[in-house]
Design a protein around this motif. Structure first.
Motif, mmCIF file in Angstrom:
data_model
loop_
_atom_site.group_PDB
_atom_site.id
_atom_site.type_symbol
_atom_site.label_atom_id
_atom_site.label_comp_id
_atom_site.label_asym_id
_atom_site.label_seq_id
_atom_site.Cartn_x
_atom_site.Cartn_y
_atom_site.Cartn_z
ATOM 1 N N GLU A 1 0.812 -1.197 0.000
ATOM 2 C CA GLU A 1 0.000 0.000 0.000
ATOM 3 C C GLU A 1 0.852 1.257 0.000
ATOM 4 O O GLU A 1 1.995 1.264 0.473
ATOM 5 N N PHE A 2 0.259 2.316 -0.514
ATOM 6 C CA PHE A 2 0.913 3.618 -0.599
ATOM 7 C C PHE A 2 1.099 4.225 0.787
ATOM 8 O O PHE A 2 0.213 4.112 1.643
ATOM 9 N N VAL A 3 2.242 4.877 1.010
ATOM 10 C CA VAL A 3 2.498 5.589 2.260
ATOM 11 C C VAL A 3 2.705 7.082 1.995
ATOM 12 O O VAL A 3 2.032 7.919 2.588
ATOM 13 N N ALA A 4 3.653 7.406 1.111
ATOM 14 C CA ALA A 4 3.983 8.812 0.878
ATOM 15 C C ALA A 4 4.673 8.936 -0.462
ATOM 16 O O ALA A 4 5.293 7.988 -0.949
ATOM 17 N N THR A 5 4.578 10.130 -1.059
ATOM 18 C CA THR A 5 5.205 10.367 -2.335
ATOM 19 C C THR A 5 5.704 11.800 -2.419
ATOM 20 O O THR A 5 5.202 12.685 -1.720
ATOM 21 N N ALA B 1 6.511 19.181 -3.683
ATOM 22 C CA ALA B 1 5.143 18.663 -3.587
ATOM 23 C C ALA B 1 5.177 17.265 -3.000
ATOM 24 O O ALA B 1 5.987 16.427 -3.409
ATOM 25 N N THR B 2 4.309 17.020 -2.032
ATOM 26 C CA THR B 2 4.238 15.723 -1.372
ATOM 27 C C THR B 2 2.786 15.320 -1.157
ATOM 28 O O THR B 2 1.871 16.158 -1.224
ATOM 29 N N ASN B 3 2.578 14.054 -0.886
ATOM 30 C CA ASN B 3 1.243 13.570 -0.549
ATOM 31 C C ASN B 3 1.395 12.352 0.353
ATOM 32 O O ASN B 3 2.410 11.635 0.257
ATOM 33 N N TYR B 4 0.398 12.120 1.212
ATOM 34 C CA TYR B 4 0.498 11.071 2.218
ATOM 35 C C TYR B 4 -0.793 10.268 2.304
ATOM 36 O O TYR B 4 -1.898 10.800 2.067
ATOM 37 N N GLU B 5 -0.657 9.023 2.686
ATOM 38 C CA GLU B 5 -1.817 8.211 3.033
ATOM 39 C C GLU B 5 -2.415 8.785 4.317
ATOM 40 O O GLU B 5 -1.682 9.284 5.182
ATOM 41 N N ARG C 1 2.259 12.426 11.031
ATOM 42 C CA ARG C 1 3.233 11.592 11.754
ATOM 43 C C ARG C 1 4.472 11.296 10.906
ATOM 44 O O ARG C 1 5.575 11.219 11.443
ATOM 45 N N PHE C 2 4.288 11.112 9.619
ATOM 46 C CA PHE C 2 5.389 10.781 8.708
ATOM 47 C C PHE C 2 5.719 11.990 7.833
ATOM 48 O O PHE C 2 4.826 12.750 7.445
ATOM 49 N N THR C 3 7.011 12.112 7.494
ATOM 50 C CA THR C 3 7.446 13.168 6.578
ATOM 51 C C THR C 3 8.384 12.576 5.544
ATOM 52 O O THR C 3 9.403 11.972 5.893
ATOM 53 N N ILE C 4 8.041 12.745 4.276
ATOM 54 C CA ILE C 4 8.905 12.312 3.182
ATOM 55 C C ILE C 4 9.750 13.502 2.740
ATOM 56 O O ILE C 4 9.273 14.635 2.699
ATOM 57 N N SER C 5 11.013 13.234 2.433
ATOM 58 C CA SER C 5 11.903 14.291 1.951
ATOM 59 C C SER C 5 12.972 13.662 1.078
ATOM 60 O O SER C 5 13.095 12.432 1.009
ATOM 61 N N SER D 1 8.568 13.142 -13.492
ATOM 62 C CA SER D 1 9.022 14.082 -12.472
ATOM 63 C C SER D 1 8.019 14.310 -11.348
ATOM 64 O O SER D 1 8.388 14.739 -10.255
ATOM 65 N N GLY D 2 6.756 14.056 -11.617
ATOM 66 C CA GLY D 2 5.748 14.307 -10.611
ATOM 67 C C GLY D 2 5.627 13.176 -9.609
ATOM 68 O O GLY D 2 6.260 12.130 -9.743
ATOM 69 N N TYR D 3 4.767 13.397 -8.591
ATOM 70 C CA TYR D 3 4.537 12.323 -7.642
ATOM 71 C C TYR D 3 3.314 11.511 -8.044
ATOM 72 O O TYR D 3 2.524 11.929 -8.885
ATOM 73 N N SER D 4 3.156 10.350 -7.430
ATOM 74 C CA SER D 4 1.992 9.522 -7.710
ATOM 75 C C SER D 4 1.660 8.660 -6.503
ATOM 76 O O SER D 4 2.548 8.146 -5.826
ATOM 77 N N LEU D 5 0.351 8.491 -6.261
ATOM 78 C CA LEU D 5 -0.123 7.629 -5.187
ATOM 79 C C LEU D 5 -0.325 6.197 -5.679
ATOM 80 O O LEU D 5 -0.600 5.301 -4.883
ATOM 81 N N SER D 6 -0.215 5.983 -6.984
ATOM 82 C CA SER D 6 -0.553 4.702 -7.589
ATOM 83 C C SER D 6 0.662 3.801 -7.721
ATOM 84 O O SER D 6 1.667 4.166 -8.334
ATOM 85 N N ILE D 7 0.533 2.594 -7.189
ATOM 86 C CA ILE D 7 1.650 1.644 -7.228
ATOM 87 C C ILE D 7 2.060 1.327 -8.662
ATOM 88 O O ILE D 7 3.231 1.064 -8.943
ATOM 89 N N GLY D 8 1.111 1.355 -9.579
ATOM 90 C CA GLY D 8 1.394 1.033 -10.968
ATOM 91 C C GLY D 8 2.197 2.076 -11.706
ATOM 92 O O GLY D 8 2.655 1.831 -12.828
ATOM 93 N N GLN D 9 2.365 3.248 -11.110
ATOM 94 C CA GLN D 9 3.104 4.338 -11.739
ATOM 95 C C GLN D 9 4.599 4.304 -11.423
ATOM 96 O O GLN D 9 5.324 5.216 -11.828
#
Length: 124
Positions: A46-50, A57-61, A67-71, A102-110
């Motif tokens: 499952e997706f956690v962060a991107t 630009a970031t996005n989180y589950e 609680r979590f920070t992606i960098s 270059s962009g982020y994605s929440l999709s595992i298939g990407q």
């Protein structure tokens, strides 16, 4: 070839913190979006962060927001996941993944390349 190597996992008590790292090679790291995913025993990955290529630009589950920070450090070709206030339900193998865009994605298939994963275990 693309190589993604995660590190920083381990055993921690509930409420504790861990910082995961993902060292990337064989790709133009500073040009691609990256993500963190996790897989608990008996469950699907499952997706956690991107994060996008620049880190701007970031996005989180939903369950990890706040609680979590992606960098990322593009000079070091390294992706990070700072995990605070850990809960037993965060227990899983954590994977980093790279896109060819270059962009982020929440999709595992990407995502086109994956690391081998690092185990995170949170005890209650």
């Amino acid at each position: 070839q693309v190589q993604l190597v995660e590190s920083g996992g381990g055993l921690v008590q509930a409420g504790g913190s861990l910082r995961l790292s993902c060292a990337a090679s064989g790709l133009s790291f500073r040009s691609v979006g990256m993500g963190w995913f996790r897989q608990a025993p008996g469950k699907e990955r499952e997706f956690v962060a991107t994060i996008n290529w620049s880190g701007g630009a970031t996005n989180y589950e939903d369950s990890v927001k706040g609680r979590f920070t992606i960098s990322r450090d593009n000079a070091k070709n390294t992706l990070y996941l700072q995990m605070n206030s850990l809960k037993p339900e965060d227990t899983a193998v954590y994977f980093c993944a790279a896109r060819h865009s270059s962009g982020y994605s929440l999709s595992i298939g990407q995502y086109d390349a994956w690391g081998q994963g690092t185990q995170v275990t949170v005890s209650s």
